[in-house]
Motif scaffolding. Structure first.
Motif, PDB file in Angstrom:
ATOM      1  N   LEU A  54      -6.645  -2.869  10.677  1.00 19.53           N
ATOM      2  CA  LEU A  54      -5.214  -3.142  10.711  1.00 19.53           C
ATOM      3  C   LEU A  54      -4.396  -1.867  10.915  1.00 19.53           C
ATOM      4  CD1 LEU A  54      -4.797  -5.673   7.753  1.00 19.53           C
ATOM      5  CD2 LEU A  54      -4.794  -6.183  10.196  1.00 19.53           C
ATOM      6  N   SER A  55      -3.186  -2.057  11.417  1.00 17.84           N
ATOM      7  CA  SER A  55      -2.227  -0.961  11.527  1.00 17.84           C
ATOM      8  C   SER A  55      -1.439  -0.846  10.228  1.00 17.84           C
ATOM      9  CB  SER A  55      -1.243  -1.234  12.672  1.00 17.84           C
ATOM     10  OG  SER A  55      -0.420  -2.357  12.344  1.00 17.84           O
ATOM     11  N   GLY A  56      -0.789   0.293  10.051  1.00  8.96           N
ATOM     12  CA  GLY A  56       0.073   0.457   8.890  1.00  8.96           C
ATOM     13  C   GLY A  56       1.212  -0.538   8.887  1.00  8.96           C
ATOM     14  N   GLU A  57       1.761  -0.826  10.058  1.00 10.71           N
ATOM     15  CA  GLU A  57       2.890  -1.764  10.153  1.00 10.71           C
ATOM     16  C   GLU A  57       2.530  -3.142   9.615  1.00 10.71           C
ATOM     17  OE1 GLU A  57       3.657   1.207  13.533  1.00 10.71           O
ATOM     18  OE2 GLU A  57       1.913   0.208  12.651  1.00 10.71           O
ATOM     19  N   SER A  58       1.308  -3.585   9.875  1.00  7.64           N
ATOM     20  CA  SER A  58       0.926  -4.946   9.496  1.00  7.64           C
ATOM     21  C   SER A  58       0.814  -5.137   7.988  1.00  7.64           C
ATOM     22  CB  SER A  58      -0.398  -5.312  10.156  1.00  7.64           C
ATOM     23  OG  SER A  58      -1.439  -4.481   9.689  1.00  7.64           O
ATOM     24  N   THR A 118       3.113   7.476   6.340  1.00 14.37           N
ATOM     25  CA  THR A 118       4.575   7.412   6.482  1.00 14.37           C
ATOM     26  C   THR A 118       5.029   5.995   6.789  1.00 14.37           C
ATOM     27  OG1 THR A 118       4.660   9.700   7.267  1.00 14.37           O
ATOM     28  CG2 THR A 118       6.534   8.285   7.806  1.00 14.37           C
ATOM     29  N   ILE A 119       4.323   5.327   7.662  1.00 10.21           N
ATOM     30  CA  ILE A 119       4.696   3.960   8.035  1.00 10.21           C
ATOM     31  C   ILE A 119       4.655   3.036   6.820  1.00 10.21           C
ATOM     32  CG2 ILE A 119       3.914   1.918   9.329  1.00 10.21           C
ATOM     33  CD1 ILE A 119       3.009   3.960  11.529  1.00 10.21           C
ATOM     34  N   MET A 120       3.598   3.101   6.031  1.00 13.49           N
ATOM     35  CA  MET A 120       3.476   2.201   4.886  1.00 13.49           C
ATOM     36  C   MET A 120       4.460   2.548   3.771  1.00 13.49           C
ATOM     37  SD  MET A 120      -0.548   1.117   4.638  1.00 13.49           S
ATOM     38  CE  MET A 120      -1.194   2.733   4.225  1.00 13.49           C
ATOM     39  N   ARG A 121       4.854   3.816   3.670  1.00 10.32           N
ATOM     40  CA  ARG A 121       5.876   4.181   2.681  1.00 10.32           C
ATOM     41  C   ARG A 121       7.217   3.541   3.016  1.00 10.32           C
ATOM     42  NH1 ARG A 121       7.577   9.126   1.238  1.00 10.32           N
ATOM     43  NH2 ARG A 121       7.295   8.916  -1.011  1.00 10.32           N
ATOM     44  N   GLY A 122       7.375   3.110   4.266  1.00  9.88           N
ATOM     45  CA  GLY A 122       8.587   2.396   4.663  1.00  9.88           C
ATOM     46  C   GLY A 122       8.765   1.070   3.959  1.00  9.88           C
ATOM     47  N   ASN A 123       7.706   0.578   3.303  1.00 11.54           N
ATOM     48  CA  ASN A 123       7.810  -0.653   2.518  1.00 11.54           C
ATOM     49  C   ASN A 123       8.368  -0.397   1.126  1.00 11.54           C
ATOM     50  OD1 ASN A 123       6.447  -2.731   4.306  1.00 11.54           O
ATOM     51  ND2 ASN A 123       4.820  -1.188   4.195  1.00 11.54           N
ATOM     52  N   GLN A 124       8.725   0.841   0.841  1.00 12.17           N
ATOM     53  CA  GLN A 124       9.296   1.241  -0.449  1.00 12.17           C
ATOM     54  C   GLN A 124       8.331   0.989  -1.595  1.00 12.17           C
ATOM     55  OE1 GLN A 124      12.274   2.961  -0.362  1.00 12.17           O
ATOM     56  NE2 GLN A 124      11.885   2.714   1.826  1.00 12.17           N
ATOM     57  N   VAL A 125       7.047   1.229  -1.334  1.00 11.60           N
ATOM     58  CA  VAL A 125       6.018   1.159  -2.372  1.00 11.60           C
ATOM     59  C   VAL A 125       5.203   2.450  -2.310  1.00 11.60           C
ATOM     60  CG1 VAL A 125       5.898  -1.359  -2.226  1.00 11.60           C
ATOM     61  CG2 VAL A 125       4.296   0.026  -0.884  1.00 11.60           C
ATOM     62  N   PRO A 126       4.564   2.841  -3.408  1.00 10.68           N
ATOM     63  CA  PRO A 126       3.721   4.038  -3.373  1.00 10.68           C
ATOM     64  C   PRO A 126       2.556   3.843  -2.403  1.00 10.68           C
ATOM     65  CG  PRO A 126       4.179   3.380  -5.635  1.00 10.68           C
ATOM     66  CD  PRO A 126       4.635   2.252  -4.761  1.00 10.68           C
ATOM     67  N   VAL A 127       2.206   4.928  -1.730  1.00 11.74           N
ATOM     68  CA  VAL A 127       1.098   4.882  -0.773  1.00 11.74           C
ATOM     69  C   VAL A 127       0.050   5.923  -1.176  1.00 11.74           C
ATOM     70  CG1 VAL A 127       0.406   5.287   1.625  1.00 11.74           C
ATOM     71  CG2 VAL A 127       2.491   3.996   1.115  1.00 11.74           C
ATOM     72  N   VAL A 128      -1.192   5.475  -1.174  1.00 11.21           N
ATOM     73  CA  VAL A 128      -2.325   6.289  -1.607  1.00 11.21           C
ATOM     74  C   VAL A 128      -3.262   6.527  -0.427  1.00 11.21           C
ATOM     75  CG1 VAL A 128      -4.392   6.275  -3.093  1.00 11.21           C
ATOM     76  CG2 VAL A 128      -2.192   5.436  -3.979  1.00 11.21           C
ATOM     77  N   MET A 129      -3.901   7.689  -0.399  1.00  6.10           N
ATOM     78  CA  MET A 129      -4.958   7.950   0.574  1.00  6.10           C
ATOM     79  C   MET A 129      -6.299   7.857  -0.130  1.00  6.10           C
ATOM     80  SD  MET A 129      -5.523   8.829   3.779  1.00  6.10           S
ATOM     81  CE  MET A 129      -7.083   7.998   4.029  1.00  6.10           C
ATOM     82  N   ILE A 136      -1.761  14.869   1.334  1.00  9.79           N
ATOM     83  CA  ILE A 136      -0.674  15.407   0.509  1.00  9.79           C
ATOM     84  C   ILE A 136       0.400  16.032   1.395  1.00  9.79           C
ATOM     85  CG2 ILE A 136      -0.065  17.150  -1.213  1.00  9.79           C
ATOM     86  CD1 ILE A 136      -1.452  14.648  -2.328  1.00  9.79           C
ATOM     87  N   ALA A 137      -0.021  16.716   2.444  1.00 14.33           N
ATOM     88  CA  ALA A 137       0.938  17.379   3.332  1.00 14.33           C
ATOM     89  C   ALA A 137       1.874  16.405   4.020  1.00 14.33           C
ATOM     90  CB  ALA A 137       0.191  18.218   4.376  1.00 14.33           C
ATOM     91  N   VAL A 138       1.396  15.199   4.317  1.00 17.03           N
ATOM     92  CA  VAL A 138       2.254  14.225   5.005  1.00 17.03           C
ATOM     93  C   VAL A 138       2.974  13.295   4.034  1.00 17.03           C
ATOM     94  CG1 VAL A 138       0.880  14.304   7.111  1.00 17.03           C
ATOM     95  CG2 VAL A 138       0.382  12.556   5.392  1.00 17.03           C
ATOM     96  N   GLY A 139       2.797  13.512   2.735  1.00 15.56           N
ATOM     97  CA  GLY A 139       3.625  12.793   1.773  1.00 15.56           C
ATOM     98  C   GLY A 139       2.986  11.658   1.013  1.00 15.56           C
ATOM     99  N   ALA A 140       1.669  11.604   0.935  1.00 18.48           N
ATOM    100  CA  ALA A 140       1.024  10.558   0.137  1.00 18.48           C
ATOM    101  C   ALA A 140       1.469  10.674  -1.317  1.00 18.48           C
ATOM    102  CB  ALA A 140      -0.494  10.672   0.232  1.00 18.48           C
TER     103      ALA A 140
END
Length: 270
Positions: free
Chosen positions: A140-144, A182-193, A224-228
């Protein structure tokens, strides 16, 4: 991005949070020993910690693969870890009836990547009232993933985390597209790697998943560098002896050194 997770400490430190522990619960002594070391590290470095352990492994290539020590036994060990060290715990569920069962023992229910589109499973997890961590499917993509978030929220639960674990690259490898954080953080929820699973090499001819643990540091630093908001790292005192996913786990003795490097990166980008 904040989320309410019971017993989560050090949330005011400004650090990323860490989901860490063994792939599977192999026994009480092993789980408690790993948890003790993780708590020592997280307290020293002020990193919010969630202890991770699977009570059962449902997604195995071979029938003779290790799947667990028994559901109730493993779940009770997870509960003991949480109670002894006063930390939140997370485990994955695979079928709808497991949601209520696991919720009796842990603070966070995790939806495996290959099940992230299973509507009934997501709703069952949401209805427990627990925090729900959804791993993004390798396909899946981050958008989905916004649709997975909506399923949880529209079931009356706003405590959602999204976790990236790479995308399928051919039949036997994964790659990480860091745009998805970054895309998944657009859902206003925490994003983990999910650092360690993103380095798996699945579908090997032997029926045993391979991995590239030498790249754990690379993936973690980039995330971490991209904001996770958080990292998911499976760790074990002796990965080569682990009964599940040893090929891509981080040796426990190397965790603190990596965390110190990542904290410096976090401070630099803030």
């Amino acid at each position: 991005m904040k989320i309410h997770i019971p017993k989560l400490k050090h949330t005011e430190s400004g650090n990323f949070f860490l989901m860490a522990g063994p792939c599977a619960i192999e026994g009480e002594e092993m789980a408690m020993g790993i948890a003790e070391e993780l708590v020592r590290i997280s307290d020293r470095l002020q990193i919010p910690l969630i202890f991770k352990g699977s009570y059962r492994k449902a997604n195995r290539s071979r029938k003779d693969s290790f799947t667990g020590i028994g559901d109730e036994k493993a779940l009770k060990i997870l509960a003991k870890v949480g109670q002894t060290f006063d930390i939140p715990t997370v485990t994955d569920i695979h079928e709808t009836h497991e949601a209520a069962m696991a919720a009796e023992y842990v603070d966070v229910l995790q939806i495996p990547a290959f099940l992230c589109r299973q509507t009934d499973l997501l709703i069952a997890a949401a209805q427990t009232g627990k925090v729900v961590n959804i791993k993004k499917g390798q396909f899946l993509s981050g958008e989905s993933m916004k649709f997975a978030v909506e399923k949880i929220q529209e079931s009356g639960n706003n405590n959602v985390i999204l976790t990236d674990r790479g995308n399928s690259f051919g039949y036997s490898d994964l790659v990480v597209d860091f745009r998805n954080i970054t895309i998944m953080r657009g859902n206003q929820v925490p994003v983990v790697m999910d650092v360690t699973h993103s380095l798996q090499q699945p579908n090997q001819s032997s029926g045993v998943t391979g991995g590239r643990p030498a790249l754990i540091e690379t993936i973690a630093k980039a995330a971490i560098a991209v904001g996770a908001d958080g990292l998911f790292i499976e760790t074990h005192p002796e990965p080569l002896t682990a009964r599940s996913d040893g090929a891509n786990m981080l040796p426990l003795a190397e965790l603190e050194g990596l965390m110190r490097q990542l904290i410096r990166i976090r401070e630099a980008i803030r």
